[in-house]
Write a protein that holds these residues in place. Structure first.
Motif, PDB file in Angstrom:
ATOM      1  N   LYS A  12      -0.971  -3.235  -4.071  1.00  0.00           N
ATOM      2  CA  LYS A  12      -0.926  -4.465  -3.279  1.00  0.00           C
ATOM      3  C   LYS A  12      -1.098  -5.721  -4.134  1.00  0.00           C
ATOM      4  O   LYS A  12      -1.159  -6.827  -3.597  1.00  0.00           O
TER       5      LYS A  12
ATOM      6  N   GLY B 118       0.337   3.074   7.431  1.00  0.00           N
ATOM      7  CA  GLY B 118       1.628   2.679   8.000  1.00  0.00           C
ATOM      8  C   GLY B 118       2.404   3.838   8.628  1.00  0.00           C
ATOM      9  O   GLY B 118       3.069   3.652   9.649  1.00  0.00           O
TER      10      GLY B 118
ATOM     11  N   ASN C 119       2.621  -6.510   7.264  1.00  0.00           N
ATOM     12  CA  ASN C 119       1.961  -7.806   7.485  1.00  0.00           C
ATOM     13  C   ASN C 119       2.872  -9.006   7.270  1.00  0.00           C
ATOM     14  O   ASN C 119       2.677 -10.045   7.889  1.00  0.00           O
TER      15      ASN C 119
ATOM     16  N   GLY D   5      -9.823  -6.485   3.490  1.00  0.00           N
ATOM     17  CA  GLY D   5      -9.246  -5.266   2.922  1.00  0.00           C
ATOM     18  C   GLY D   5     -10.318  -4.330   2.442  1.00  0.00           C
ATOM     19  O   GLY D   5     -11.392  -4.759   2.024  1.00  0.00           O
TER      20      GLY D   5
ATOM     21  N   GLN E  50     -13.833  -4.396   4.807  1.00  0.00           N
ATOM     22  CA  GLN E  50     -13.930  -3.351   5.820  1.00  0.00           C
ATOM     23  C   GLN E  50     -12.597  -3.272   6.548  1.00  0.00           C
ATOM     24  O   GLN E  50     -11.713  -4.102   6.296  1.00  0.00           O
TER      25      GLN E  50
HETATM   26  P1  ADP Z   1       0.318   0.380   3.840  1.00  0.00           P
HETATM   27  O1  ADP Z   1       0.864   1.369   4.835  1.00  0.00           O
HETATM   28  O2  ADP Z   1       0.871   0.509   2.459  1.00  0.00           O
HETATM   29  O3  ADP Z   1      -1.173   0.306   3.828  1.00  0.00           O
HETATM   30  P2  ADP Z   1       1.518  -1.656   5.528  1.00  0.00           P
HETATM   31  O4  ADP Z   1       1.614  -3.147   5.388  1.00  0.00           O
HETATM   32  O5  ADP Z   1       2.803  -0.933   5.759  1.00  0.00           O
HETATM   33  O6  ADP Z   1       0.780  -1.107   4.264  1.00  0.00           O
HETATM   34  O7  ADP Z   1       0.566  -1.294   6.756  1.00  0.00           O
HETATM   35  C1  ADP Z   1      -0.827  -1.422   6.699  1.00  0.00           C
HETATM   36  C2  ADP Z   1      -1.372  -1.616   8.093  1.00  0.00           C
HETATM   37  O8  ADP Z   1      -2.799  -1.530   8.081  1.00  0.00           O
HETATM   38  C3  ADP Z   1      -1.062  -2.984   8.638  1.00  0.00           C
HETATM   39  O9  ADP Z   1      -0.984  -2.889  10.035  1.00  0.00           O
HETATM   40  C4  ADP Z   1      -2.304  -3.797   8.204  1.00  0.00           C
HETATM   41  O10 ADP Z   1      -2.511  -4.931   8.961  1.00  0.00           O
HETATM   42  C5  ADP Z   1      -3.385  -2.807   8.403  1.00  0.00           C
HETATM   43  N1  ADP Z   1      -4.566  -3.038   7.565  1.00  0.00           N
HETATM   44  C6  ADP Z   1      -4.693  -2.791   6.248  1.00  0.00           C
HETATM   45  N2  ADP Z   1      -5.965  -3.056   5.836  1.00  0.00           N
HETATM   46  C7  ADP Z   1      -6.640  -3.480   6.924  1.00  0.00           C
HETATM   47  C8  ADP Z   1      -8.001  -3.894   7.157  1.00  0.00           C
HETATM   48  N3  ADP Z   1      -8.905  -3.919   6.181  1.00  0.00           N
HETATM   49  N4  ADP Z   1      -8.351  -4.240   8.417  1.00  0.00           N
HETATM   50  C9  ADP Z   1      -7.438  -4.212   9.403  1.00  0.00           C
HETATM   51  N5  ADP Z   1      -6.158  -3.830   9.261  1.00  0.00           N
HETATM   52  C10 ADP Z   1      -5.754  -3.471   8.036  1.00  0.00           C
END
Ligand code: ADP
Length: 489
Positions: A316, A26, A393, A339, A365
């Motif tokens: 999470k 993020g 999200n 995830g 993945q």
């Molecule tokens: P964090 O920074 O704590 O991981 P956030 O919700 O702030 O959580 O942001 C995570 C970002 O990464 C979001 O854009 C989310 O959609 C993306 N993301 C997390 N895991 C995956 C995944 N496995 N595949 C695609 N996008 C992912």
């Protein structure tokens, strides 16, 4: 818009990652988007980033602009200049012995932290301080140094002990769990003066913490939602910093992140099967069918489909999802999870999905296109995070007409309006929140969501209320500008 007086406020935005050049989470998204939004609001902002190997490969046109020489006790460094999309100037710290290597910004290819991380991010902090202390070799001098997370936390400490005059400092906390804690003896390798090593300084429970230094010495502290700003002052979510944060609460501010409303727009999203807007929500069904097919779930238009996208960690609430999954399936509902993360959680999820292939699918993945399809194709989005500084999200899902079920914590609390008889009547409900971190409370909230889903008129109102929300970066950027102005007044 003019910022301070009639001149734009000059901001140096120091960060260990910035999308699209380098991103692990993020913070990368924020560092890619917030400076551009600040620029649009009239600020004169530059981003400072280490020139990791991957960054230099992505920016072959970066050109030298200054030689900082040796900044004891660090090796010689040069500053290079490039540009981020949106036209924000990017300053890169070129120091091959610390940054020029394959692997990630924080870890090697095997997931082990680089052993010299204190020096690597000590240098990032030090260069930020040099550029902000009035003795910078650049003709451009920032009025505000905006630091991001522990990797930049020593900058306010260096500035405090520097010759001055100096820029005002903001320490932004994106996740308090990561604190940059090292043995106190490391201070010698970082050039910190002995008078900084006490409890009124960088010392943290017998060690040294980069983040604690930032929180202690910065003029202002920012974090990514108002609720999280309150929660980190409590023992439960303060992770050892709550006392200091409570002490500094008058200088602590919560500002919700924005999202990239162009990349995340169901009307134009190239990753989904069928584009749609608030007036054609029936088209969403095409995405649901394709998602069921892509993830090997039974193709069924009627069964509620619950989507999950996140890092697989305890933060999470993946353990809660696993505990609740058997009951969720019986509602009935399908579950589609995307995830990656802790191997144990990956294994448990994959095993559960393997036992119920028509009902549960897990893809362990990182898959950006699939994440867009889940947002568009699911009926309901799940975010049972134990804590969530801001979260992205739940905002994407509201924008995609996929109301979220969230644990009422941090940014989730601040960006989702729980569906109650009152909010439903007022037309402001955008999702479903639960308070107790238990499978029963989680399942009860999903039940409420599914009940609403079955009342098409009510559901459309909830979907449209979420889709109408303004999650753009402009609103956040204006609040940061207010914060800067309060420091310069
Ligand atoms: P964090 O920074 O704590 O991981 P956030 O919700 O702030 O959580 O942001 C995570 C970002 O990464 C979001 O854009 C989310 O959609 C993306 N993301 C997390 N895991 C995956 C995944 N496995 N595949 C695609 N996008 C992912």
């Amino acid at each position: 818009m003019p910022a301070a007086g009639n001149l734009p406020v000059r901001v140096l935005f120091a960060t260990p990652e910035a999308h699209p050049v380098i991103k692990t989470g993020g913070l990368g998204d924020v560092s890619g988007a917030l400076p551009a939004a600040l620029k649009k609001e009239g600020a004169d902002v530059r981003v400072l980033l280490p020139a990791y190997g991957a960054v230099l490969a992505a920016l072959p046109g970066a050109r030298p602009v200054a030689d900082l020489g040796g900044i004891a006790p660090f090796p010689d460094v040069r500053l290079l200049e490039a540009q981020l999309p949106g036209g924000v100037p990017l300053l890169l710290i070129d120091c091959p012995s610390l940054y020029g290597r394959p692997g990630g910004p924080y870890q090697d290819g095997h997931g082990h932290d680089w052993p010299d991380n204190p020096r690597r991010f000590g240098l990032l902090s030090k260069v930020a301080a040099v550029l902000a202390d009035g003795h910078s070799p650049l003709p451009w001098q920032p009025q505000i140094l905006h630091c991001n997370d522990w990797q930049t936390g020593l900058a306010p400490a260096y500035l405090h002990f520097g010759p001055g005059p100096r820029a005002k400092t903001v320490m932004a906390i994106h996740n308090l769990l990561f604190q940059g804690v090292y043995a106190l003896g490391t201070a010698g390798l970082l050039g910190l003066p002995p008078e900084s090593l006490g409890i009124e300084g960088v010392e943290y429970y017998g060690n040294l913490s980069f983040l604690k230094a930032g929180i202690h010495y910065a003029d202002r502290i920012a974090t990514v939602s108002p609720s999280y700003a309150l929660e980190i002052q409590t023992e439960a979510l303060g992770f050892g910093m709550h006392g200091l944060l409570r002490h500094r609460r008058r200088h602590l501010r919560g500002i919700v992140n924005g999202i990239d409303t162009e990349a995340w727009d169901p009307l134009t999203d190239p990753h989904i099967a069928q584009n749609y807007g608030p007036d054609a929500l029936e088209k969403k069904a095409v995405n649901k069918r394709l998602l069921q097919r892509a993830m090997g779930l039974k193709e069924d238009a009627e069964i509620p489909l619950l989507g999950v996208i996140c890092r697989l960690t305890l933060q999470k609430g993946i353990d809660l999802l696993l505990a609740a999954a058997p009951q969720l399936m019986k509602l009935p509902a399908q579950i589609a999870v995307l995830g990656s993360g802790e191997p144990q959680l990956q294994r448990l999820l994959a095993a559960f999905a393997g036992r119920h292939p028509a009902m549960v699918a897990a893809r362990t993945q990182f898959d950006e296109p699939l994440s867009h399809l889940i947002e568009a194709g699911a009926d309901i989005f799940l975010m049972p995070s134990r804590f969530e500084p801001c979260g992205l999200n739940q905002m994407y899902s509201q924008r995609y007409g996929t109301p979220p079920v969230v644990h009422a914590t941090g940014g989730l609390k601040d960006t989702v309006t729980d569906c109650t008889p009152d909010t439903q009547a007022a037309g402001t409900a955008t999702g479903f929140a639960f308070t107790a971190m238990t499978p029963a409370a989680f399942v009860a909230a999903v039940r409420r969501a599914i009940a609403a889903l079955h009342d098409q008129e009510a559901w459309r109102r909830i979907q449209r209320a979420g889709m109408a929300r303004d999650f753009s970066w402009a609103a956040s950027a204006r609040q940061y500008l207010d914060l800067y102005r309060s420091l310069l007044a």
